[in-house]
Design a protein around this motif. Structure first.
Motif, short mmCIF file in Angstrom:
data_model
loop_
_atom_site.label_atom_id
_atom_site.label_comp_id
_atom_site.label_asym_id
_atom_site.label_seq_id
_atom_site.Cartn_x
_atom_site.Cartn_y
_atom_site.Cartn_z
N ASP A 1 -8.31 11.37 1.40
CA ASP A 1 -8.35 10.82 0.04
C ASP A 1 -7.73 11.76 -0.99
OD1 ASP A 1 -10.22 12.77 0.13
OD2 ASP A 1 -11.90 11.53 -0.60
N ASP A 2 -7.10 12.84 -0.53
CA ASP A 2 -6.43 13.75 -1.46
C ASP A 2 -5.37 12.97 -2.25
OD1 ASP A 2 -5.86 17.07 -1.64
OD2 ASP A 2 -4.21 15.75 -2.27
N GLN A 3 -5.41 13.15 -3.57
CA GLN A 3 -4.57 12.33 -4.45
C GLN A 3 -3.07 12.54 -4.23
OE1 GLN A 3 -5.48 9.76 -6.53
NE2 GLN A 3 -7.27 10.13 -5.23
N ARG A 4 -2.71 13.72 -3.73
CA ARG A 4 -1.28 13.99 -3.57
C ARG A 4 -0.65 13.18 -2.43
NH1 ARG A 4 -2.15 20.36 -3.11
NH2 ARG A 4 -3.95 19.47 -2.01
N LEU A 5 -1.49 12.84 -1.47
CA LEU A 5 -0.92 12.16 -0.29
C LEU A 5 -0.42 10.77 -0.67
CD1 LEU A 5 -3.61 13.15 2.36
CD2 LEU A 5 -1.52 14.37 1.70
N GLY A 6 0.73 10.44 -0.18
CA GLY A 6 1.29 9.12 -0.47
C GLY A 6 1.95 9.05 -1.83
N SER A 7 2.08 10.19 -2.51
CA SER A 7 2.71 10.11 -3.83
C SER A 7 4.24 10.07 -3.74
CB SER A 7 2.25 11.27 -4.72
OG SER A 7 2.34 12.50 -4.03
N PHE A 8 4.78 10.44 -2.61
CA PHE A 8 6.24 10.45 -2.48
C PHE A 8 6.76 9.53 -1.39
CE2 PHE A 8 5.06 14.66 -4.16
CZ PHE A 8 5.58 14.47 -5.43
N MET A 9 5.87 8.75 -0.81
CA MET A 9 6.32 7.81 0.22
C MET A 9 5.46 6.57 0.18
SD MET A 9 4.70 8.89 3.89
CE MET A 9 5.00 7.23 4.48
N VAL A 10 6.03 5.50 0.64
CA VAL A 10 5.26 4.28 0.90
C VAL A 10 5.70 3.81 2.28
CG1 VAL A 10 4.64 2.01 0.03
CG2 VAL A 10 5.53 3.72 -1.55
N PRO A 11 4.75 3.49 3.16
CA PRO A 11 5.17 3.00 4.48
C PRO A 11 6.08 1.79 4.36
CG PRO A 11 2.83 3.50 4.49
CD PRO A 11 3.29 3.62 3.06
N ASP A 12 7.09 1.73 5.23
CA ASP A 12 7.97 0.56 5.17
C ASP A 12 8.14 -0.10 6.53
OD1 ASP A 12 9.64 2.29 6.47
OD2 ASP A 12 11.41 1.72 5.31
N ASP A 13 7.26 0.27 7.46
CA ASP A 13 7.21 -0.53 8.69
C ASP A 13 5.79 -0.44 9.26
OD1 ASP A 13 7.01 1.86 10.17
OD2 ASP A 13 9.13 1.83 10.74
N ARG A 14 5.55 -1.22 10.29
CA ARG A 14 4.17 -1.36 10.76
C ARG A 14 3.61 -0.03 11.29
NH1 ARG A 14 0.09 -4.76 12.17
NH2 ARG A 14 -1.01 -4.28 14.12
N THR A 15 4.39 0.71 12.05
CA THR A 15 3.84 1.94 12.63
C THR A 15 3.55 2.98 11.56
OG1 THR A 15 6.10 2.63 13.17
CG2 THR A 15 4.79 1.68 14.96
N SER A 16 4.40 3.01 10.54
CA SER A 16 4.16 3.94 9.45
C SER A 16 2.88 3.56 8.70
CB SER A 16 5.37 3.93 8.50
OG SER A 16 5.18 4.78 7.41
N ALA A 17 2.69 2.27 8.49
CA ALA A 17 1.47 1.80 7.83
C ALA A 17 0.24 2.07 8.69
CB ALA A 17 1.58 0.31 7.51
N ILE A 18 0.39 1.91 9.99
CA ILE A 18 -0.74 2.22 10.89
C ILE A 18 -1.09 3.70 10.79
CG2 ILE A 18 -1.38 2.44 13.33
CD1 ILE A 18 0.30 -0.17 13.81
N ALA A 19 -0.08 4.55 10.80
CA ALA A 19 -0.33 5.99 10.70
C ALA A 19 -1.03 6.31 9.38
CB ALA A 19 0.98 6.77 10.81
N TRP A 20 -0.54 5.70 8.30
CA TRP A 20 -1.13 5.95 6.99
C TRP A 20 -2.62 5.57 6.96
CZ3 TRP A 20 -0.71 8.47 2.64
CH2 TRP A 20 -1.54 8.10 1.58
#
Ligand SMILES: Nc1ncnc2c1ncn2[C@@H]1O[C@H](COP(=O)(O)OP(=O)(O)OP(=O)(O)O)[C@@H](O)[C@H]1O
Ligand SMILES: [Mg+2]
Lengths: 418, 254
Positions: A114-133
């Motif tokens: 839940d660290d606020q910095r995470l995900g500030s420079f990327m957004v998943p753009d495929d299913r595996t990336s979203a799964i990892a996130w």
């Protein structure tokens, strides 16, 4: 102007390598009609601009294998990293261990998801990336202060030790006007879906090399996304040679104007290895430059590579310079390379843009030239392969890493049955 | 003293319309120290002769012989021919990306001699050969022929000629594309190789100008896949005045 070229060469007569050693086709577009041009392959053909990006896994349905961005990936070899049964059970295996070398001006933290910095420079753009996130429990955060110059490479070692499907998140932020060399060295056995995000601050220079030197059984799908500040420079060099299946999607986005990205890659696929690289360069701001060059050598039955180069020059931008090229050298029968450069230009005011792509066997003229100087055929072939690969190795720009990669490639070449 | 003998050589290439005979019975003997100029119209087969001697895989020898001191050259692989002492300076030298000149030169020299050259003297030899040809030292670190200008490629061929010390050199239009100064420098290189190694040479050219610098012992007229006339230096001057019309059945423009 959209271009989609696919070249597949499975077996058959020896072919020359078109464009090898030559400047690739250069496409200069001046004041063209100001309208987006659609991809010619309507079956798969949505613009890269329309690709969904989301942190929400439900936005990425279970894969069928028909999707544009998955059609080349053998889903049955993903060891469930794509959650074929649905979204209920996420990835819970132990992620590969991460350790980072220490340097003045660099902080290294392990943080909760839940660290606020995470995900500030990327957004998943495929299913595996979203799964990892949605799956990772802890992340590694590497922060480089502003205005520091760190010559010695910051090395992030990622060492796999388990084949339980796992998720991993790494976050790297380089402060304004800093200069760093950074190496991600991925080794060991793993079944991992990974997101790596890079933030390159204003005026900063980040020189990154990501080495996929995994053990034979490793399955790795990964997204490496960079966000480039105003007037920054980002060099991203991918070297992939280890693992059963590696599928990487390196992405550069421009947060400010005047930035430069150089995206380079080298893959060496042996029998049975699947190596897939899908780059995306999103020119959304003015006066930015991108240069992409990936080279692959393939040897042995079932050696397989896929390269997709999506470059999007958006309609509201000007002053873009962009060139991308992919070259593949097939060293034996039964190897297959697909190469799809896809340059989409939505604006009429770019400075220059172009793409080139080739898949081929040895250039017989080069071979003849070297042999006519007394060099025996097997050695001549090795010289040509070495020369072909060197062009990328020389771009790493970190002496020790160049030497190490050269050594690995020498071993690969020594094993060639030419 | 060495001898290169070409006897009634027939060569054809595969085209989409089937096999096409390019060389229709070429006979020529070259001895150490001799210079044979070959002159003939475009497309008459001069480069084909050169490539066939070097062993280019696209050219099929359908008849005749090539002997180097009695040894059957046609039986040798391309690299073996070079090792036996044949050198082809190509009309269109090939670019080899990612392979530096210095690495290439050392690798070739090692293959030709069967042992690697002594580091100290080799580096010196390369440097002085480059100086003689007025090539900047940066060429050593550049990739083989990559991005070289036309004239620079020709100099690089002669650099190899001087370093590799072949028994026989075939120079395929080495003078084409050279400016006046470069022509002088390159010719001097050929003459040095000839003097120091008693090299024999076959000099394919369209122009008499190079023959002022490299004196031919014989001039041969090459038309439609054959040598149709031979003489001394004066034959070149006559060709310069008259062209090839007297040798061609139909008066096709040369
Ligand atoms: N690979 C090839 N494919 C098709 N035709 C060829 C090939 N190589 C040579 N030829 C043909 O063979 C003939 C002889 O060519 P060659 O290059 O030997 O001529 P040349 O005498 O060297 O001419 P130039 O003075 O223009 O260099 C030409 O008609 C040429 O088109
Ligand atoms: Mg010719």
């Amino acid at each position: 102007m959209a271009n989609t070229d696919a070249t597949t060469l499975d077996e058959g007569p020896d072919l020359l390598i078109p464009g090898m050693g030559e400047e690739g086709e250069t496409l200069v577009v001046q004041q063209a009609e100001n309208q987006p041009v659609e991809d010619e392959e309507t079956k798969y053909g949505t613009s890269r601009a329309d690709r969904k990006t989301s942190f929400n896994l439900a936005d990425f349905p279970v894969l069928t294998g028909e999707e544009e961005d998955w059609r080349f990936t053998p889903l049955h070899r993903l060891a469930n990293l794509h959650l074929p049964e649905g979204d209920e059970k996420l990835l819970t295996g132990a992620a590969p261990a991460v350790s980072v070398t220490e340097h003045d001006g660099v902080s290294i933290e392990t943080v909760a998801r839940d660290d606020q910095r995470l995900g500030s420079f990327m957004v998943p753009d495929d299913r595996t990336s979203a799964i990892a996130w949605n799956s990772f429990s802890e992340a590694t955060v590497v922060t480089v202060a502003d205005n520091v110059n760190i010559e010695e490479p910051i090395t992030i070692s990622v060492e796999g030790n388990s084949t339980d499907p796992a998720a991993q998140h790494i976050h790297v932020a380089v402060g304004a006007n800093s200069r760093v060399n950074l190496v991600i060295n991925q080794t060991g056995k793993a079944v991992v879906s990974q997101n790596v995000e890079f933030a390159v601050g204003e005026g900063a220079t980040a020189n990154v090399t990501s080495l996929q030197a995994w053990d034979d059984e490793t399955i790795h799908v990964g997204s490496q996304q960079a966000s480039l500040g105003k007037d920054s420079t980002f060099k991203h060099v991918v070297i992939t040679y280890g693992g059963s299946l590696v599928r990487l999607t390196p992405i550069t986005r421009f947060a400010g104007e005047g930035a430069t990205t150089n995206m380079y890659g080298l893959y060496f696929a042996d029998a049975g290895q699947h190596m897939e690289h899908r780059i995306f360069i999103d020119h959304s701001t003015n006066n930015c430059t991108s240069d992409a060059l990936y080279k692959g050598a393939l040897q042995g039955k079932g050696a397989r590579s896929v390269w997709v180069g999506d470059v999007l020059i958006r309609g509201n931008t000007s002053g873009t310079n962009s060139f991308e090229k992919n070259e593949n050298l097939l060293l034996s029968e039964g190897a297959q390379a697909d190469s799809i450069p896809n340059l989409e230009i939505e604006t009429g005011i770019i400075d220059s843009g172009g793409h080139a792509s080739s898949v081929g066997r040895f250039d017989e003229q080069q071979l003849f030239y070297l042999m006519a100087r007394g060099i025996p055929e097997p050695l001549a072939r090795k010289l040509i392969v070495r020369g072909f690969l060197n062009e990328i190795i020389q771009k790493i720009g970190i002496e020790d890493v160049e030497a190490a990669v050269t050594e690995v490639m020498e071993e690969e070449i020594a094993d060639l049955e030419l | 003293m060495s001898t290169l003998e070409i006897k009634d050589l027939h060569v054809s290439i595969e085209t989409e319309q089937g096999d096409k005979e390019i060389l229709k019975g070429v006979s020529l003997t070259i001895k150490s120290g001799e210079t044979h100029a070959i002159m003939g119209p475009n497309g008459s087969g001069k480069s084909t002769l050169a490539q066939a001697i070097a062993g280019h895989p696209s050219y099929n020898v359908t008849g005749g012989e090539i002997l180097l001191d009695g040894e059957d050259v046609l039986d040798m692989e391309v690299d073996e021919r070079a090792q036996a002492g044949l050198f082809l300076a190509m009309q269109y030298p090939v670019e080899v990306p990612g392979v530096s000149m210095s690495n290439f030169l050392r690798t070739a020299k090692t293959a030709l001699d069967g042992e690697s050259p002594a580091i100290r003297t080799w580096t010196k030899d390369v440097r002085s050969a480059m100086d003689n040809l007025e090539m900047e030292s940066s060429f050593a670190t550049r990739n083989v022929n990559e991005g070289f200008s036309g004239g620079e490629k020709k100099r690089a061929e002669i650099l190899q000629l001087e370093l590799f010390k072949p028994k026989f050199a075939i120079l395929d239009e080495t003078d084409s594309g050279l400016d006046i100064d470069a022509l002088r420098v390159v010719s001097a290189g050929v003459n040095r190789a000839q003097e120091t190694n008693d090299m024999g040479s076959m000099l394919i050219t369209h122009y008499t100008r190079i023959l002022r610098y490299i004196k031919p012992d014989y001039v041969h007229v090459f038309v439609d896949g054959k040598i149709v006339d031979s003489g001394g230096e004066e034959l070149a001057d006559r060709l310069e005045d008259e062209g090839y019309v007297n040798y061609e059945k139909t008066q096709a423009p040369a």
